[in-house]
Design an enzyme around this catalytic site. Structure first.
Site, PDB file in Angstrom:
ATOM      1  N   ARG A 121       4.997 -13.070   5.266  1.00 37.15           N
ATOM      2  CA  ARG A 121       5.594 -11.813   5.691  1.00 37.15           C
ATOM      3  C   ARG A 121       5.937 -11.789   7.178  1.00 37.15           C
ATOM      4  O   ARG A 121       6.381 -10.748   7.680  1.00 37.15           O
ATOM      5  CB  ARG A 121       4.673 -10.641   5.324  1.00 37.15           C
ATOM      6  CG  ARG A 121       3.438 -10.504   6.195  1.00 37.15           C
ATOM      7  CD  ARG A 121       2.337  -9.648   5.616  1.00 37.15           C
ATOM      8  NE  ARG A 121       2.697  -8.274   5.270  1.00 37.15           N
ATOM      9  CZ  ARG A 121       1.798  -7.366   4.889  1.00 37.15           C
ATOM     10  NH1 ARG A 121       0.514  -7.695   4.828  1.00 37.15           N
ATOM     11  NH2 ARG A 121       2.172  -6.160   4.570  1.00 37.15           N
ATOM     12  N   ASP A 144       0.805  -1.237   0.000  1.00 40.33           N
ATOM     13  CA  ASP A 144       0.000   0.000   0.000  1.00 40.33           C
ATOM     14  C   ASP A 144       0.831   1.276   0.000  1.00 40.33           C
ATOM     15  O   ASP A 144       0.628   2.165  -0.816  1.00 40.33           O
ATOM     16  CB  ASP A 144      -1.014  -0.021   1.155  1.00 40.33           C
ATOM     17  CG  ASP A 144      -0.365   0.080   2.536  1.00 40.33           C
ATOM     18  OD1 ASP A 144       0.779  -0.385   2.708  1.00 40.33           O
ATOM     19  OD2 ASP A 144      -1.015   0.622   3.450  1.00 40.33           O
ATOM     20  N   THR A 145       1.794   1.372   0.934  1.00 41.92           N
ATOM     21  CA  THR A 145       2.553   2.619   1.041  1.00 41.92           C
ATOM     22  C   THR A 145       3.483   2.817  -0.165  1.00 41.92           C
ATOM     23  O   THR A 145       3.667   3.941  -0.624  1.00 41.92           O
ATOM     24  CB  THR A 145       3.382   2.642   2.342  1.00 41.92           C
ATOM     25  OG1 THR A 145       4.007   1.360   2.501  1.00 41.92           O
ATOM     26  CG2 THR A 145       2.492   2.943   3.551  1.00 41.92           C
ATOM     27  N   ALA A 147      -5.147  -0.951  -5.254  1.00 43.08           N
ATOM     28  CA  ALA A 147      -4.424   0.336  -5.193  1.00 43.08           C
ATOM     29  C   ALA A 147      -5.294   1.550  -5.529  1.00 43.08           C
ATOM     30  O   ALA A 147      -4.768   2.642  -5.725  1.00 43.08           O
ATOM     31  CB  ALA A 147      -3.167   0.333  -6.070  1.00 43.08           C
ATOM     32  N   LYS A 152     -12.748   8.212   2.155  1.00 44.04           N
ATOM     33  CA  LYS A 152     -13.072   7.537   0.896  1.00 44.04           C
ATOM     34  C   LYS A 152     -14.223   6.562   1.120  1.00 44.04           C
ATOM     35  O   LYS A 152     -14.305   5.947   2.170  1.00 44.04           O
ATOM     36  CB  LYS A 152     -11.842   6.766   0.396  1.00 44.04           C
ATOM     37  CG  LYS A 152     -10.680   7.623  -0.014  1.00 44.04           C
ATOM     38  CD  LYS A 152      -9.394   6.803  -0.122  1.00 44.04           C
ATOM     39  CE  LYS A 152      -8.731   6.649   1.235  1.00 44.04           C
ATOM     40  NZ  LYS A 152      -7.489   5.864   1.202  1.00 44.04           N
ATOM     41  N   TYR A 188      -0.015 -14.737   2.158  1.00 40.01           N
ATOM     42  CA  TYR A 188       1.151 -13.922   2.545  1.00 40.01           C
ATOM     43  C   TYR A 188       2.251 -14.731   3.215  1.00 40.01           C
ATOM     44  O   TYR A 188       1.972 -15.639   3.994  1.00 40.01           O
ATOM     45  CB  TYR A 188       0.738 -12.832   3.534  1.00 40.01           C
ATOM     46  CG  TYR A 188      -0.116 -11.756   2.928  1.00 40.01           C
ATOM     47  CD1 TYR A 188       0.467 -10.673   2.282  1.00 40.01           C
ATOM     48  CD2 TYR A 188      -1.507 -11.823   3.004  1.00 40.01           C
ATOM     49  CE1 TYR A 188      -0.310  -9.679   1.721  1.00 40.01           C
ATOM     50  CE2 TYR A 188      -2.298 -10.828   2.441  1.00 40.01           C
ATOM     51  CZ  TYR A 188      -1.690  -9.754   1.805  1.00 40.01           C
ATOM     52  OH  TYR A 188      -2.464  -8.783   1.251  1.00 40.01           O
ATOM     53  N   ASN A 198      -6.112   1.903   6.458  1.00 43.73           N
ATOM     54  CA  ASN A 198      -5.959   0.602   5.783  1.00 43.73           C
ATOM     55  C   ASN A 198      -6.032  -0.598   6.740  1.00 43.73           C
ATOM     56  O   ASN A 198      -5.063  -1.344   6.909  1.00 43.73           O
ATOM     57  CB  ASN A 198      -4.644   0.563   4.994  1.00 43.73           C
ATOM     58  CG  ASN A 198      -4.850   1.023   3.555  1.00 43.73           C
ATOM     59  OD1 ASN A 198      -5.987   1.126   3.088  1.00 43.73           O
ATOM     60  ND2 ASN A 198      -3.767   1.292   2.850  1.00 43.73           N
ATOM     61  N   GLY A 233      -7.336   3.112  -3.471  1.00 43.19           N
ATOM     62  CA  GLY A 233      -7.166   4.027  -2.344  1.00 43.19           C
ATOM     63  C   GLY A 233      -5.748   4.581  -2.252  1.00 43.19           C
ATOM     64  O   GLY A 233      -5.559   5.762  -1.948  1.00 43.19           O
ATOM     65  N   ASP A 234      -4.760   3.741  -2.531  1.00 41.41           N
ATOM     66  CA  ASP A 234      -3.360   4.163  -2.429  1.00 41.41           C
ATOM     67  C   ASP A 234      -3.037   5.240  -3.468  1.00 41.41           C
ATOM     68  O   ASP A 234      -2.348   6.224  -3.172  1.00 41.41           O
ATOM     69  CB  ASP A 234      -2.404   2.977  -2.649  1.00 41.41           C
ATOM     70  CG  ASP A 234      -2.785   1.773  -1.796  1.00 41.41           C
ATOM     71  OD1 ASP A 234      -3.368   1.980  -0.715  1.00 41.41           O
ATOM     72  OD2 ASP A 234      -2.513   0.631  -2.229  1.00 41.41           O
TER      73      ASP A 234
HETATM   74  N1  ADP Z   1     -16.088   1.874  -8.785  1.00 42.52           N
HETATM   75  C1  ADP Z   1     -15.423   3.030  -8.761  1.00 42.52           C
HETATM   76  N2  ADP Z   1     -15.708   3.998  -9.654  1.00 42.52           N
HETATM   77  C2  ADP Z   1     -15.046   5.171  -9.654  1.00 42.52           C
HETATM   78  N3  ADP Z   1     -14.064   5.480  -8.775  1.00 42.52           N
HETATM   79  C3  ADP Z   1     -13.746   4.554  -7.853  1.00 42.52           C
HETATM   80  C4  ADP Z   1     -14.400   3.273  -7.793  1.00 42.52           C
HETATM   81  N4  ADP Z   1     -13.848   2.561  -6.786  1.00 42.52           N
HETATM   82  C5  ADP Z   1     -12.906   3.360  -6.236  1.00 42.52           C
HETATM   83  N5  ADP Z   1     -12.844   4.543  -6.866  1.00 42.52           N
HETATM   84  C6  ADP Z   1     -11.962   5.676  -6.556  1.00 42.52           C
HETATM   85  O1  ADP Z   1     -10.918   5.225  -5.734  1.00 42.52           O
HETATM   86  C7  ADP Z   1     -10.988   5.862  -4.452  1.00 42.52           C
HETATM   87  C8  ADP Z   1     -10.571   4.899  -3.375  1.00 42.52           C
HETATM   88  O2  ADP Z   1     -11.402   3.763  -3.395  1.00 42.52           O
HETATM   89  P1  ADP Z   1     -11.862   3.044  -2.063  1.00 42.52           P
HETATM   90  O3  ADP Z   1     -12.439   1.741  -2.483  1.00 42.52           O
HETATM   91  O4  ADP Z   1     -12.729   3.947  -1.279  1.00 42.52           O
HETATM   92  O5  ADP Z   1     -10.492   2.909  -1.278  1.00 42.52           O
HETATM   93  P2  ADP Z   1      -9.678   1.609  -0.830  1.00 42.52           P
HETATM   94  O6  ADP Z   1      -9.107   1.026  -2.080  1.00 42.52           O
HETATM   95  O7  ADP Z   1      -8.625   2.135   0.067  1.00 42.52           O
HETATM   96  O8  ADP Z   1     -10.663   0.734  -0.123  1.00 42.52           O
HETATM   97  C9  ADP Z   1     -12.415   6.350  -4.333  1.00 42.52           C
HETATM   98  O9  ADP Z   1     -12.488   7.454  -3.469  1.00 42.52           O
HETATM   99  C10 ADP Z   1     -12.730   6.726  -5.761  1.00 42.52           C
HETATM  100  O10 ADP Z   1     -12.212   7.983  -6.073  1.00 42.52           O
HETATM  101 MG    MG Z   2      -7.087   1.525   1.184  1.00 41.85          MG
END
Ligand code: ADP
Ligand code: MG
Length: 310
Positions: free
Chosen positions: A108, A34-35, A262, A232, A106, A172, A264-265
């Site tokens: 790790r 992630d990071t 990735a 998010k 994993y 995360n 969110g990352d």
């Molecule tokens: N189905 C999707 N359609 C459009 N954008 C998306 C979608 N899924 C994720 N994203 C974008 O990616 C960002 C992070 O996704 P999210 O699923 O909330 O985070 P994580 O991957 O950390 O769980 C969202 O805020 C959005 O901008």
């Molecule tokens: Mg995330």
């Protein structure tokens, strides 16, 4: 030039090759975590206008060296990466079932990154980090560290903030990396209370604290003293809290979704890039969303992107 040190673990990733068959299973290798994903995307966005360093511990084996070369080739600084003699990097394998659902295995437990802030290199590392403008880490970083190293990192955060440094943090939450949910709650809350910019997923708040809606998540985290929270919530929305003010931003529909790894990352990277470049929260959220959409339209965590203009 703004400098940021992103702290965590990057692993060797094994994924099934397209030419793989049931009789002859073939796997390909790449690197991810992630990071590191955030460091990679931030370096792509900044293109030399920001000093992005990745902070981890690896071994002195050929894979560790290859990993460091890969980081450097992506424009990510590697000066503060420790090489622990005899150690080898953590590894994970992506398995995909008949329905296309992915799961991860994993290796790790012995990963060198777990020893961060506990080795003889620690003093030099902390001195180097104190020179940065920003530090960034995640709940995965905290989960893999041993309690002593985690405490060292938290103390570094206090000292770092006392001299004006800023801290970004993404929760995360990965249940299997923690002893139990109480440990995770306690440690993640400590991190929130030490950060300036929180970039959590509402899913984490739901899973760990049973919070139903994003208002509740914002309320809970803001009470821990965070001044800027970017919550998010997948394809639903992005809610941004800044010192008492809450704004909800819609998420633009993705025309192609191939692999949400990735999301969110890379979103975090886009947000950090825009925000640290002085942009307001709306522009920063839009930039972050645009980068995340490009990432989910392609297979794999680390993919090429076209950097939007800000
Ligand atoms: N189905 C999707 N359609 C459009 N954008 C998306 C979608 N899924 C994720 N994203 C974008 O990616 C960002 C992070 O996704 P999210 O699923 O909330 O985070 P994580 O991957 O950390 O769980 C969202 O805020 C959005 O901008
Ligand atoms: Mg995330």
């Amino acid at each position: 030039m703004t400098s940021i040190g992103i702290i965590g673990e990057c692993m060797v990733e094994l994924f099934r090759a397209e030419e793989s068959s049931q009789q002859n299973e073939l796997f390909k290798k790449r690197f991810g975590g992630d990071t590191y994903n955030t460091a990679y995307y931030l370096a792509q966005c900044a293109r030399g206008n920001m000093e992005v360093s990745y902070i981890t511990a690896l071994g002195d084996d050929s894979l560790s060296c290859e990993m460091i070369d890969t980081f450097a080739a992506a424009g990510v600084g590697t000066d503060l990466i420790e090489k622990i003699p005899g150690a080898v990097p953590g590894l994970y394998m992506i398995q995909t079932d008949e329905k296309g659902e992915r799961s991860f295995l994993y290796w790790r437990a012995q990963a060198p990154a777990r020893q961060l802030f506990q080795t003889a290199f620690s003093e030099q590392l902390k001195a180097g980090l104190m020179q940065k403008d920003w530090l960034c880490f995640s709940g995965i970083t905290l989960a893999i560290l041993y309690p002593e190293g985690r405490e060292e990192l938290f103390q570094l955060c206090r000292d770092f903030r006392a001299k004006g440094g800023k801290i970004a943090f993404d929760s995360n939450y990965r249940p299997r990396l923690w002893q139990d949910s109480d440990e995770a709650k306690y440690v993640l809350n400590q991190a929130y209370s030490l950060c300036d910019l929180a970039l959590p997923s509402h899913d984490d708040e739901k899973l760990l604290f049973g919070l139903e809606n994003t208002d509740q998540s914002i309320q809970r985290i803001s009470k821990l003293g965070v001044h800027e929270i970017v919550l998010k919530n997948g394809s639903e929305s992005v809610t941004i809290y800044t010192d008492g003010d809450v704004q909800i931003f819609p998420v633009e529909t993705a025309s192609v979704i191939k692999d949400t790894t990735a999301a969110g990352d890379s979103f975090n990277a886009g947000y950090l890039w825009a925000r640290l470049s002085g942009k307001e929260i709306g522009v920063s959220a839009a930039t972050a969303g645009e980068i995340a959409r490009q990432v989910i339209a392609q297979q794999g965590a680390i993919v090429p992107i076209t950097v939007p203009s800000i």
